[in-house]
Design a protein around this motif. Sequence first.
Motif, mmCIF file in Angstrom:
data_model
loop_
_atom_site.group_PDB
_atom_site.id
_atom_site.type_symbol
_atom_site.label_atom_id
_atom_site.label_comp_id
_atom_site.label_asym_id
_atom_site.label_seq_id
_atom_site.Cartn_x
_atom_site.Cartn_y
_atom_site.Cartn_z
ATOM 1 N N PHE A 60 0.833 -1.202 0.000
ATOM 2 C CA PHE A 60 0.000 0.000 0.000
ATOM 3 C C PHE A 60 0.869 1.253 0.000
ATOM 4 N N LEU A 61 1.868 1.307 0.894
ATOM 5 C CA LEU A 61 2.763 2.465 0.932
ATOM 6 C C LEU A 61 3.555 2.587 -0.368
ATOM 7 N N GLY A 62 3.921 1.466 -0.951
ATOM 8 C CA GLY A 62 4.633 1.500 -2.219
ATOM 9 C C GLY A 62 3.803 2.116 -3.322
ATOM 10 N N ARG A 63 2.530 1.743 -3.362
ATOM 11 C CA ARG A 63 1.649 2.328 -4.370
ATOM 12 C C ARG A 63 1.379 3.801 -4.075
ATOM 13 N N LEU A 64 1.247 4.126 -2.797
ATOM 14 C CA LEU A 64 0.949 5.495 -2.397
ATOM 15 C C LEU A 64 2.102 6.443 -2.718
ATOM 16 N N PHE A 65 3.327 6.017 -2.442
ATOM 17 C CA PHE A 65 4.486 6.878 -2.650
ATOM 18 C C PHE A 65 5.306 6.525 -3.882
ATOM 19 N N GLY A 66 4.863 5.554 -4.651
ATOM 20 C CA GLY A 66 5.566 5.192 -5.875
ATOM 21 C C GLY A 66 6.878 4.458 -5.645
ATOM 22 N N ILE A 67 6.978 3.729 -4.535
ATOM 23 C CA ILE A 67 8.190 2.966 -4.234
ATOM 24 C C ILE A 67 7.989 1.537 -4.723
ATOM 25 N N ASP A 68 8.906 1.096 -5.543
ATOM 26 C CA ASP A 68 8.829 -0.274 -6.058
ATOM 27 C C ASP A 68 9.611 -1.212 -5.162
ATOM 28 N N HIS A 69 9.035 -2.384 -4.906
ATOM 29 C CA HIS A 69 9.814 -3.415 -4.220
ATOM 30 C C HIS A 69 10.583 -4.207 -5.269
ATOM 31 N N LYS A 70 11.667 -4.806 -4.854
ATOM 32 C CA LYS A 70 12.497 -5.549 -5.794
ATOM 33 C C LYS A 70 11.828 -6.888 -6.102
ATOM 34 N N PRO A 71 11.478 -7.114 -7.360
ATOM 35 C CA PRO A 71 10.885 -8.404 -7.691
ATOM 36 C C PRO A 71 11.950 -9.500 -7.693
ATOM 37 N N ARG A 72 11.508 -10.708 -7.553
ATOM 38 C CA ARG A 72 12.419 -11.845 -7.600
ATOM 39 C C ARG A 72 12.848 -12.090 -9.037
ATOM 40 N N LEU A 73 13.968 -12.782 -9.187
ATOM 41 C CA LEU A 73 14.430 -13.134 -10.522
ATOM 42 C C LEU A 73 13.541 -14.226 -11.097
ATOM 43 N N ALA A 74 13.391 -14.233 -12.403
ATOM 44 C CA ALA A 74 12.509 -15.201 -13.051
ATOM 45 C C ALA A 74 13.072 -16.618 -12.978
ATOM 46 N N ASP A 75 14.365 -16.753 -12.996
ATOM 47 C CA ASP A 75 15.008 -18.064 -12.930
ATOM 48 C C ASP A 75 15.206 -18.441 -11.462
ATOM 49 N N ALA A 76 14.637 -19.570 -11.048
ATOM 50 C CA ALA A 76 14.714 -19.997 -9.648
ATOM 51 C C ALA A 76 16.154 -20.271 -9.221
ATOM 52 N N SER A 98 20.157 -22.967 6.594
ATOM 53 C CA SER A 98 19.018 -23.250 5.719
ATOM 54 C C SER A 98 19.274 -22.740 4.303
ATOM 55 N N GLU A 99 19.994 -21.631 4.180
ATOM 56 C CA GLU A 99 20.294 -21.097 2.849
ATOM 57 C C GLU A 99 21.301 -21.964 2.108
ATOM 58 N N PHE A 100 22.181 -22.637 2.844
ATOM 59 C CA PHE A 100 23.083 -23.583 2.188
ATOM 60 C C PHE A 100 22.282 -24.705 1.546
ATOM 61 N N GLY A 101 21.236 -25.157 2.247
ATOM 62 C CA GLY A 101 20.380 -26.211 1.698
ATOM 63 C C GLY A 101 19.645 -25.759 0.449
ATOM 64 N N VAL A 102 19.124 -24.540 0.478
ATOM 65 C CA VAL A 102 18.426 -23.986 -0.688
ATOM 66 C C VAL A 102 19.404 -23.815 -1.847
ATOM 67 N N PHE A 103 20.608 -23.342 -1.526
ATOM 68 C CA PHE A 103 21.646 -23.137 -2.532
ATOM 69 C C PHE A 103 22.021 -24.461 -3.198
ATOM 70 N N LYS A 104 22.178 -25.487 -2.382
ATOM 71 C CA LYS A 104 22.540 -26.801 -2.919
ATOM 72 C C LYS A 104 21.370 -27.429 -3.686
ATOM 73 N N ALA A 105 20.147 -27.213 -3.205
ATOM 74 C CA ALA A 105 18.970 -27.748 -3.898
ATOM 75 C C ALA A 105 18.776 -27.099 -5.263
ATOM 76 N N ALA A 106 19.285 -25.876 -5.439
ATOM 77 C CA ALA A 106 19.173 -25.187 -6.727
ATOM 78 C C ALA A 106 20.180 -25.721 -7.741
ATOM 79 N N GLY A 107 21.066 -26.614 -7.309
ATOM 80 C CA GLY A 107 22.001 -27.221 -8.248
ATOM 81 C C GLY A 107 23.435 -26.750 -8.102
ATOM 82 N N TYR A 108 23.698 -25.930 -7.098
ATOM 83 C CA TYR A 108 25.061 -25.463 -6.876
ATOM 84 C C TYR A 108 25.768 -26.407 -5.912
ATOM 85 N N SER A 109 27.090 -26.415 -5.972
ATOM 86 C CA SER A 109 27.872 -27.291 -5.111
ATOM 87 C C SER A 109 28.399 -26.514 -3.916
ATOM 88 N N MET A 110 28.888 -27.234 -2.936
ATOM 89 C CA MET A 110 29.477 -26.589 -1.765
ATOM 90 C C MET A 110 30.780 -25.892 -2.145
#
Length: 129
Positions: A60-76, A98-110
């Motif tokens: 609501f505040l973003g629409r009121l003051f014209g502030i855009d939130h950063k959208p997520r990237l299209a590629d997961a 938990s982010e290491f798990g998400v990072f690894k689940a996305a196909g990246y290595s340790m």
Amino acid sequence: MGYLDLNAAYAQTPPLDAFTGHAAARGEVAEFSPLEWTTILMSRRDGLSSLGTPGRFARFLGRLFGIDHKPRLADARLEALRRFAVLSWVHGYNVPKSEFGVFKAAGYSMSQAETLLASVAITRADRGR
């Protein structure tokens, strides 16, 4: 007269990662594509607020003051990389497990996680001087 065959000893040791010096697992690649490096560098400007979804009041505040939130990237996969990079830019090596798990689940290595963390740490140290 005997000799020590060093070739056999070196053939059994795994190669070392260029940034961390740790032994890389067989088959793990610790490199990023140019697009992935661009994502890592561009995430330096993003704050922790870019990781969450905005609530109703923030929208609501973003629409009121014209502030855009950063959208997520299209590629997961790139979004997982961006999230991990933002956390490493802000927290350094203290990225949540938990982010290491998400990072690894996305196909990246340790090895790639270690490369990213070391690269960010070097850049942060250079900027601090």
